[in-house]
Write an enzyme that holds these catalytic residues in place. Structure first.
Site, PDB file in Angstrom:
ATOM      1  N   GLU A 124      36.800  60.290  59.902  1.00 16.21           N
ATOM      2  CA  GLU A 124      36.656  61.647  60.416  1.00 16.21           C
ATOM      3  C   GLU A 124      36.882  61.693  61.927  1.00 16.21           C
ATOM      4  OE1 GLU A 124      33.973  64.047  57.348  1.00 16.21           O
ATOM      5  OE2 GLU A 124      32.759  62.698  58.563  1.00 16.21           O
ATOM      6  N   CYS A 139      36.708  63.690  69.413  1.00 13.86           N
ATOM      7  CA  CYS A 139      35.829  62.574  69.086  1.00 13.86           C
ATOM      8  C   CYS A 139      36.515  61.735  68.011  1.00 13.86           C
ATOM      9  CB  CYS A 139      34.495  63.133  68.594  1.00 13.86           C
ATOM     10  SG  CYS A 139      33.337  61.858  68.101  1.00 13.86           S
ATOM     11  N   CYS A 146      30.719  51.176  59.377  1.00 11.62           N
ATOM     12  CA  CYS A 146      30.217  50.459  60.550  1.00 11.62           C
ATOM     13  C   CYS A 146      29.372  49.298  60.059  1.00 11.62           C
ATOM     14  CB  CYS A 146      29.368  51.403  61.405  1.00 11.62           C
ATOM     15  SG  CYS A 146      28.877  50.698  62.991  1.00 11.62           S
ATOM     16  N   CYS A 150      22.481  51.416  62.241  1.00  9.61           N
ATOM     17  CA  CYS A 150      21.423  52.036  63.042  1.00  9.61           C
ATOM     18  C   CYS A 150      20.692  53.007  62.113  1.00  9.61           C
ATOM     19  CB  CYS A 150      21.998  52.768  64.243  1.00  9.61           C
ATOM     20  SG  CYS A 150      22.890  51.657  65.348  1.00  9.61           S
ATOM     21  N   CYS A 153      21.547  56.882  61.799  1.00 11.28           N
ATOM     22  CA  CYS A 153      22.969  57.272  61.819  1.00 11.28           C
ATOM     23  C   CYS A 153      23.548  57.301  60.408  1.00 11.28           C
ATOM     24  CB  CYS A 153      23.747  56.280  62.686  1.00 11.28           C
ATOM     25  SG  CYS A 153      25.526  56.546  62.640  1.00 11.28           S
ATOM     26  N   GLY A 200      31.995  54.209  63.567  1.00  9.29           N
ATOM     27  CA  GLY A 200      32.271  52.821  63.926  1.00  9.29           C
ATOM     28  C   GLY A 200      31.843  52.427  65.320  1.00  9.29           C
ATOM     29  N   SER A 232      31.829  54.802  73.676  1.00 17.83           N
ATOM     30  CA  SER A 232      30.395  54.698  73.407  1.00 17.83           C
ATOM     31  C   SER A 232      30.116  53.440  72.604  1.00 17.83           C
ATOM     32  CB  SER A 232      29.940  55.927  72.618  1.00 17.83           C
ATOM     33  OG  SER A 232      28.586  55.782  72.231  1.00 17.83           O
ATOM     34  N   LEU A 255      21.281  53.907  73.928  1.00 11.69           N
ATOM     35  CA  LEU A 255      20.042  53.186  74.229  1.00 11.69           C
ATOM     36  C   LEU A 255      18.951  53.509  73.186  1.00 11.69           C
ATOM     37  CD1 LEU A 255      18.810  51.230  76.268  1.00 11.69           C
ATOM     38  CD2 LEU A 255      18.009  53.208  77.576  1.00 11.69           C
ATOM     39  N   HIS A 256      18.551  54.735  73.129  1.00  8.40           N
ATOM     40  CA  HIS A 256      17.657  55.258  72.081  1.00  8.40           C
ATOM     41  C   HIS A 256      16.219  54.750  72.069  1.00  8.40           C
ATOM     42  CE1 HIS A 256      21.293  57.001  70.715  1.00  8.40           C
ATOM     43  NE2 HIS A 256      21.742  55.973  70.059  1.00  8.40           N
ATOM     44  N   ASN A 331      20.325  64.721  64.677  1.00  5.36           N
ATOM     45  CA  ASN A 331      21.021  65.539  63.677  1.00  5.36           C
ATOM     46  C   ASN A 331      20.723  64.978  62.301  1.00  5.36           C
ATOM     47  OD1 ASN A 331      22.465  67.320  65.485  1.00  5.36           O
ATOM     48  ND2 ASN A 331      23.630  65.504  66.082  1.00  5.36           N
ATOM     49  N   CYS A 374      27.008  64.580  66.148  1.00  2.25           N
ATOM     50  CA  CYS A 374      26.816  63.143  66.381  1.00  2.25           C
ATOM     51  C   CYS A 374      26.045  62.512  65.240  1.00  2.25           C
ATOM     52  CB  CYS A 374      25.943  62.898  67.606  1.00  2.25           C
ATOM     53  SG  CYS A 374      26.689  63.305  69.137  1.00  2.25           S
TER      54      CYS A 374
HETATM   55  N1  SAH Z   1      29.014  53.262  67.439  1.00  2.00           N
HETATM   56  C1  SAH Z   1      29.011  53.843  68.719  1.00  2.00           C
HETATM   57  C2  SAH Z   1      29.725  55.172  68.792  1.00  2.00           C
HETATM   58  C3  SAH Z   1      29.517  56.152  67.663  1.00  2.00           C
HETATM   59  S1  SAH Z   1      27.973  56.976  67.493  1.00  2.00           S
HETATM   60  C4  SAH Z   1      27.606  53.975  69.239  1.00  2.00           C
HETATM   61  O1  SAH Z   1      26.675  53.784  68.475  1.00  2.00           O
HETATM   62  O2  SAH Z   1      27.462  54.233  70.424  1.00  2.00           O
HETATM   63  C5  SAH Z   1      27.941  58.243  68.763  1.00  2.00           C
HETATM   64  C6  SAH Z   1      26.527  58.583  69.218  1.00  2.00           C
HETATM   65  O3  SAH Z   1      25.807  59.363  68.236  1.00  2.00           O
HETATM   66  C7  SAH Z   1      25.685  57.352  69.468  1.00  2.00           C
HETATM   67  O4  SAH Z   1      24.923  57.476  70.645  1.00  2.00           O
HETATM   68  C8  SAH Z   1      24.786  57.373  68.274  1.00  2.00           C
HETATM   69  O5  SAH Z   1      23.642  56.606  68.468  1.00  2.00           O
HETATM   70  C9  SAH Z   1      24.510  58.833  68.106  1.00  2.00           C
HETATM   71  N2  SAH Z   1      23.939  59.178  66.798  1.00  2.00           N
HETATM   72  C10 SAH Z   1      24.050  58.479  65.651  1.00  2.00           C
HETATM   73  N3  SAH Z   1      23.402  59.128  64.659  1.00  2.00           N
HETATM   74  C11 SAH Z   1      22.864  60.244  65.183  1.00  2.00           C
HETATM   75  C12 SAH Z   1      22.129  61.344  64.642  1.00  2.00           C
HETATM   76  N4  SAH Z   1      21.817  61.398  63.365  1.00  2.00           N
HETATM   77  N5  SAH Z   1      21.769  62.337  65.479  1.00  2.00           N
HETATM   78  C13 SAH Z   1      22.116  62.304  66.776  1.00  2.00           C
HETATM   79  N6  SAH Z   1      22.838  61.319  67.348  1.00  2.00           N
HETATM   80  C14 SAH Z   1      23.219  60.284  66.554  1.00  2.00           C
HETATM   81 FE1  SF4 Z   2      27.447  52.281  63.965  1.00  4.27          FE
HETATM   82 FE2  SF4 Z   2      27.104  53.751  66.218  1.00  4.27          FE
HETATM   83 FE3  SF4 Z   2      26.185  54.620  63.850  1.00  4.27          FE
HETATM   84 FE4  SF4 Z   2      25.028  52.536  65.032  1.00  4.27          FE
HETATM   85  S1  SF4 Z   2      25.105  54.665  65.818  1.00  4.27           S
HETATM   86  S2  SF4 Z   2      25.566  52.680  62.851  1.00  4.27           S
HETATM   87  S3  SF4 Z   2      26.776  51.523  65.959  1.00  4.27           S
HETATM   88  S4  SF4 Z   2      28.326  54.306  64.399  1.00  4.27           S
END
Ligand code: SAH
Ligand code: SF4
Length: 393
Positions: A124, A139, A146, A150, A153, A200, A232, A255-256, A331, A374
């Site tokens: 996507e 984006c 991936c 995380c 995600c 990814g 990112s 970072l989170h 989200n 995101c």
């Molecule tokens: N893999 C890379 C880039 C893709 S994710 C990374 O992790 O940085 C893009 C951003 O969206 C990252 O900061 C990720 O942590 C954040 N993200 C992932 N799931 C999310 C969600 N459910 N709500 C808000 N942000 C999220």
């Molecule tokens: Fe992969 Fe980024 Fe999602 Fe983590 S936040 S699972 S690194 S896409």
């Protein structure tokens, strides 16, 4: 540990990552009929292809202009190239695009594309218009799925299927531009920024991502400046230096969490590259300055990472760094147990970071009605073949 030892380890680790990710290589750029895709080739590769059919090096410049400046996909429209050569090119090559299998436009004008590649895998891509100005960001995804799981995600619930190739990464941007009729490359752009924040982990597909970014930055083609590209990462420390040195694009770091015990849970890669190492890599990221700040992304999860103490610790961790903090309200996606922090908690967090001198904008969720925000991206792609599910790298 001395800096020297540290860097040697980093180099060895980098080699290991590159070798491992090669197992997930995209399919060859040759179609079943034997024709080769010119999109995604470097200038050097293009020169070799042309030399093989007896064409002079100056043709590279010509073709590059048509492909990446004019956005042409049909050799017969290349008016500076004589008809016999157009025919010869058509017989041997093509100018590829991923197929838009589905296009959805949100009520806020965000547009999500499901692109299908030649082997049937899908990823996507999202165009996010700027709410204030007449432009926006594309984006882009770097992998199908991936490896990194995380917890918050959606993409992370899909195992890695494969890496996307340079043609597929550049192709997402080009196909999105097709959709908005945004060629040639020197007219004012809606699609003027790239964020590598789709599906990814771009630094686990470094070779293809780097090749693709060099193509989009090439001045005689798409010509995006490195300031208009943000990569990112969830924190693949050994590859961060390399991306900084070779590409010099803007860096965003997911970072989170501000404590290792929590980050180990939310972003399992932290067990390998803990917060201190990650921040050290940020501090040495080349070109970081007030004009080019490092962005820290911080997803706001109710009752998990959104306390005032977390905000104060965040400020302490990034002290002295040219940085900004993007607060991303979580989200939700089907099946998740996390909840979004309350508006009050987000505002409180933002104020503490802001009062310490760091911009801390709250990202407005975009395209939620079409699961384009995101962390909501995911396809149904499954891995076929020898490798099965991969353990975290
Ligand atoms: N893999 C890379 C880039 C893709 S994710 C990374 O992790 O940085 C893009 C951003 O969206 C990252 O900061 C990720 O942590 C954040 N993200 C992932 N799931 C999310 C969600 N459910 N709500 C808000 N942000 C999220
Ligand atoms: Fe992969 Fe980024 Fe999602 Fe983590 S936040 S699972 S690194 S896409």
């Amino acid at each position: 540990m001395s800096a020297q030892v540290d860097l040697a380890l980093t180099a060895a680790e980098r080699e290991r990552i590159l070798a491992h990710t090669a197992k997930f290589d995209p399919p060859d750029a040759t179609a079943p009929d034997g024709r080769r895709d010119l999109v995604g080739m470097s200038r050097e590769e293009l020169a070799i292809e042309l030399a093989a059919i007896g064409e002079a090096p100056f043709r590279v410049k010509q073709l590059w202009h048509w492909i990446y400046h004019q956005g042409v996909t049909d050799f017969s429209r290349m008016s500076s190239i004589a008809r016999p050569l157009q025919t010869k090119l058509t017989e041997r090559f093509f100018i590829g695009r991923p197929v838009a299998a589905r296009v959805q436009t949100s009520t806020d004008d965000t547009r999500k594309f499901l692109f299908r590649f030649r082997d049937g895998q899908e990823a996507e891509t999202v165009y996010i218009p700027d709410l204030e100005e007449d432009r926006g960001a594309v984006c882009i995804s770097s992998q199908v799925g991936c490896t990194l799981s995380c917890r918050f995600c959606h993409t992370g619930t899909q195992t890695l299927v494969r890496n996307l190739g340079a043609p597929e990464i550049v192709g997402q941007f080009m196909a999105a531009r097709d959709s908005y009729g945004e060629w040639p490359s020197d007219t004012p752009r809606l699609l003027s920024t790239i964020v590598l924040m789709g599906m990814g982990e771009p630094l686990y597909n470094y070779a293809n991502v780097a090749k693709a970014m060099k193509i989009v930055m090439d001045n005689e083609g798409i010509g995006l400046s490195r300031r208009r590209i943000t990569l990112s990462t969830s924190g693949v420390v050994p590859m961060m230096d390399r991306a900084g040195a070779e590409l010099g694009v803007c860096l965003a770091v997911s970072l989170h969490a501000v404590r290792d015990d929590l980050r180990d849970e939310l972003v399992p890669l932290n067990r390998k590259y803990p917060i201190a190492e990650l921040l050290a890599a940020c501090r040495r990221y080349p070109g970081a300055s007030n004009a080019r700040r490092i962005t820290f992304e911080y997803v706001m999860l109710k009752g998990i990472n959104d306390s005032e103490a977390d905000a104060r610790e965040l400020v302490r961790l990034i002290a002295g760094m040219p940085a900004k903090v993007n607060l991303i309200p979580f989200n939700p996606w089907p099946g998740t147990t996390f909840e979004r922090s309350s508006r009050a908690a987000i505002d409180r967090f933002s104020r503490i970071v802001n009062d310490a001198g760091y911009a801390s904008p709250v990202r407005r969720p975009r395209g939620q009605d079409i699961l384009a925000a995101c962390g909501q991206l995911r396809t149904d792609g499954k891995r076929v073949g020898a490798y099965g599910n991969t353990p975290a790298q």
